[in-house]
Design an enzyme around this catalytic site. Structure first.
Site, PDB file in Angstrom:
ATOM      1  CB  SER A 124      50.993  -2.824 -43.807  1.00 47.32           C
ATOM      2  OG  SER A 124      51.523  -4.092 -44.096  1.00 47.32           O
ATOM      3  CE1 TYR A 148      54.067   0.019 -47.694  1.00 44.35           C
ATOM      4  CE2 TYR A 148      54.627  -2.147 -46.797  1.00 44.35           C
ATOM      5  CZ  TYR A 148      53.682  -1.215 -47.186  1.00 44.35           C
ATOM      6  OH  TYR A 148      52.352  -1.508 -47.049  1.00 44.35           O
ATOM      7  CE  LYS A 152      51.431   1.838 -45.692  1.00 40.18           C
ATOM      8  NZ  LYS A 152      50.384   2.746 -46.167  1.00 40.18           N
TER       9      LYS A 152
HETATM   10  C1  UD1 Z   1      54.572  -8.691 -48.681  1.00 39.48           C
HETATM   11  C2  UD1 Z   1      55.499  -7.657 -48.123  1.00 39.48           C
HETATM   12  C3  UD1 Z   1      54.810  -6.955 -46.971  1.00 39.48           C
HETATM   13  C4  UD1 Z   1      53.516  -6.315 -47.475  1.00 39.48           C
HETATM   14  C5  UD1 Z   1      52.640  -7.385 -48.117  1.00 39.48           C
HETATM   15  C6  UD1 Z   1      51.450  -6.704 -48.767  1.00 39.48           C
HETATM   16  C7  UD1 Z   1      57.745  -8.485 -48.588  1.00 39.48           C
HETATM   17  C8  UD1 Z   1      59.000  -9.043 -47.992  1.00 39.48           C
HETATM   18  N1  UD1 Z   1      56.746  -8.299 -47.722  1.00 39.48           N
HETATM   19  O1  UD1 Z   1      54.297  -9.589 -47.647  1.00 39.48           O
HETATM   20  O2  UD1 Z   1      55.627  -5.965 -46.431  1.00 39.48           O
HETATM   21  O3  UD1 Z   1      52.818  -5.727 -46.414  1.00 39.48           O
HETATM   22  O4  UD1 Z   1      53.375  -8.082 -49.116  1.00 39.48           O
HETATM   23  O5  UD1 Z   1      50.672  -7.592 -49.471  1.00 39.48           O
HETATM   24  O6  UD1 Z   1      57.677  -8.222 -49.780  1.00 39.48           O
HETATM   25  N2  UD1 Z   1      55.992 -16.093 -52.294  1.00 39.48           N
HETATM   26  C9  UD1 Z   1      56.551 -17.044 -53.111  1.00 39.48           C
HETATM   27  N3  UD1 Z   1      56.846 -16.714 -54.410  1.00 39.48           N
HETATM   28  C10 UD1 Z   1      56.588 -15.463 -54.932  1.00 39.48           C
HETATM   29  C11 UD1 Z   1      55.999 -14.490 -54.075  1.00 39.48           C
HETATM   30  C12 UD1 Z   1      55.725 -14.831 -52.769  1.00 39.48           C
HETATM   31  O7  UD1 Z   1      56.803 -18.177 -52.694  1.00 39.48           O
HETATM   32  O8  UD1 Z   1      56.882 -15.220 -56.117  1.00 39.48           O
HETATM   33  C13 UD1 Z   1      55.650 -16.459 -50.909  1.00 39.48           C
HETATM   34  C14 UD1 Z   1      56.355 -15.619 -49.852  1.00 39.48           C
HETATM   35  O9  UD1 Z   1      57.600 -16.158 -49.531  1.00 39.48           O
HETATM   36  C15 UD1 Z   1      55.339 -15.657 -48.707  1.00 39.48           C
HETATM   37  C16 UD1 Z   1      53.981 -15.745 -49.434  1.00 39.48           C
HETATM   38  O10 UD1 Z   1      54.269 -16.222 -50.741  1.00 39.48           O
HETATM   39  O11 UD1 Z   1      55.504 -16.827 -47.959  1.00 39.48           O
HETATM   40  C17 UD1 Z   1      53.279 -14.403 -49.537  1.00 39.48           C
HETATM   41  O12 UD1 Z   1      54.145 -13.464 -50.132  1.00 39.48           O
HETATM   42  P1  UD1 Z   1      53.674 -11.990 -50.547  1.00 39.48           P
HETATM   43  O13 UD1 Z   1      52.434 -12.073 -51.337  1.00 39.48           O
HETATM   44  O14 UD1 Z   1      54.838 -11.299 -51.165  1.00 39.48           O
HETATM   45  O15 UD1 Z   1      53.277 -11.307 -49.176  1.00 39.48           O
HETATM   46  P2  UD1 Z   1      54.119 -11.120 -47.810  1.00 39.48           P
HETATM   47  O16 UD1 Z   1      55.442 -11.754 -47.896  1.00 39.48           O
HETATM   48  O17 UD1 Z   1      53.254 -11.541 -46.692  1.00 39.48           O
END
Ligand code: UD1
Length: 344
Positions: A124, A148, A152
């Site tokens: 990842s 997690y 990896k």
């Molecule tokens: C998350 C994981 C990462 C993992 C990846 C796999 C965390 C901190 N990181 O990354 O380790 O490899 O998923 O797909 O969980 N967001 C919102 N509202 C929400 C959900 C997300 O605003 O309800 C925003 C987040 O702040 C971020 C973006 O959307 O800016 C993407 O979030 P997400 O889909 O959770 O992925 P990652 O943070 O990149």
């Protein structure tokens, strides 16, 4: 000769199984359904109309896993199985270290015993931690920031050591950026249990009316509109990247690491508006505090995979949202609805 897929009932595993079957590979899938559903296995068969072998087993059950290697002529392994929830890994680090690392050790020991030296590993972009610069190249420094991610990173190191000790190994480590989307059929897709942690499943559950509104974590990042930027990649492009990686290790020894992303970053607000266009639904949202551990911007440098694997992620963001929406509408409760039907 068959390809063994661990965790083949999961989100990326099931899409990869479909692509492998469509490309004419023989496959054997193992999965313990700890975070997946038997229905995914059934649907892989339905979509492809091709036969394959499936075993419900835990990789840590050394005896039963060994039986699979004894019974089938395995040529290579694509290893997806593992726990993947960041938040849970912070609460239950021992469970994550034990499951992800021990199962990989058992798998590799058996592979060695049966002289299967070809492995594609599901890693990842989380191993990069907080990147110093973007786009992120494969030789950027590593520093996963949660258990997690550290599993990896540790497994990557284990695989490197293993290959150093025995030159017969051919290993491809694939660092995924943010996989979203679903198979065009709408029959398989991401099936998070409970309230989703990740952006795309959350948005699609708001769109379908299961959740009231999205919380946008942070509006003051140094990005185009203040919200977090990520490299979203269609899961079918990602699945096809595995086939390219497999083809390459069949010809090569040693370890290669590849970023699998599109090379483009999109903000949370851009994702919301694209999903609104794709679905024709409004996505109510509110700004909330930054999520702890989140970074501002993350997207891949994909040159190495483009060049060495002859692969690129071609599906655009609209297609990713349309395919997610098709899957969400056809399966509003994911695969779990099937259980309800059976229970009634
Ligand atoms: C998350 C994981 C990462 C993992 C990846 C796999 C965390 C901190 N990181 O990354 O380790 O490899 O998923 O797909 O969980 N967001 C919102 N509202 C929400 C959900 C997300 O605003 O309800 C925003 C987040 O702040 C971020 C973006 O959307 O800016 C993407 O979030 P997400 O889909 O959770 O992925 P990652 O943070 O990149």
């Amino acid at each position: 000769m068959a390809i063994l897929i661990t965790g083949g009932a999961g989100y990326i595993g099931s899409h990869t199984a479909v692509e492998l079957l469509e490309a004419g590979y023989e496959i054997v899938i193992v999965d313990n359904f700890s975070n997946s559903h038997p229905e995914a296995i059934k649907r892989i068969g339905e979509i492809t109309n091709k036969p394959f072998i499936f075993y419900e087993l835990d990789l840590m059950d050394q005896e039963r896993l060994e039986e699979v290697f004894a019974r089938h002529s395995i040529e290579a392994v694509i290893h997806f199985a593992g726990l993947k929830a960041v938040g849970e890994s912070v609460q239950l680090p021992l469970k994550y270290y034990h499951t992800n690392i021990y199962s990989t050790l058992v798998l590799c020991e058996i592979m060695k015993k049966y002289e299967v030296f070809k492995l594609v590993f599901s890693s990842s972009a989380t191993v990069y931690g907080c990147p110093e610069t973007v786009p992120i190249t494969e030789d950027s420094s590593l520093g996963a920031s949660n258990p997690y991610g550290r599993t990896k990173q540790m497994i990557e190191e284990i695989l490197q050591d293993m290959a150093l000790s025995d030159p017969q190994w051919g290993i491809s480590i694939l660092r995924y950026f943010n996989p979203i989307g679903a198979h065009k059929s709408g029959r398989i897709g991401e099936n998070p249990s409970g309230i989703p942690n990740n952006l795309m499943p959350y948005i699609s559950q708001v769109a379908v009316g299961k959740l009231e509104r999205l919380n946008v974590f942070g509006c003051d990042y140094p990005t185009v509109d203040g919200t977090g930027v990520r490299d979203y990649i269609h899961v079918v492009d990602l699945a096809q990247g595995h086939i390219k990686a497999l083809e390459r290790i069949m010809q090569r020894k040693g370890v290669d690491v590849y970023n699998l992303g599109t090379g483009k970053g999109l903000s949370v607000l851009e994702m919301i508006s694209t999903f609104e266009s794709a679905s024709g639904r409004r996505i109510p949202y509110a700004f909330a505090e930054r999520r702890s551990g989140d970074i501002a911007v993350c997207y891949a440098d994909t040159l190495k995979a483009n060049r060495e694997l002859n692969w690129s992620a071609d599906r655009g963001i609209m297609e990713m949202c349309e395919d997610t929406w098709r899957w969400q509408c056809a399966n509003p409760n994911g695969y779990s609805e099937i259980e309800l039907e059976k229970a009634n």
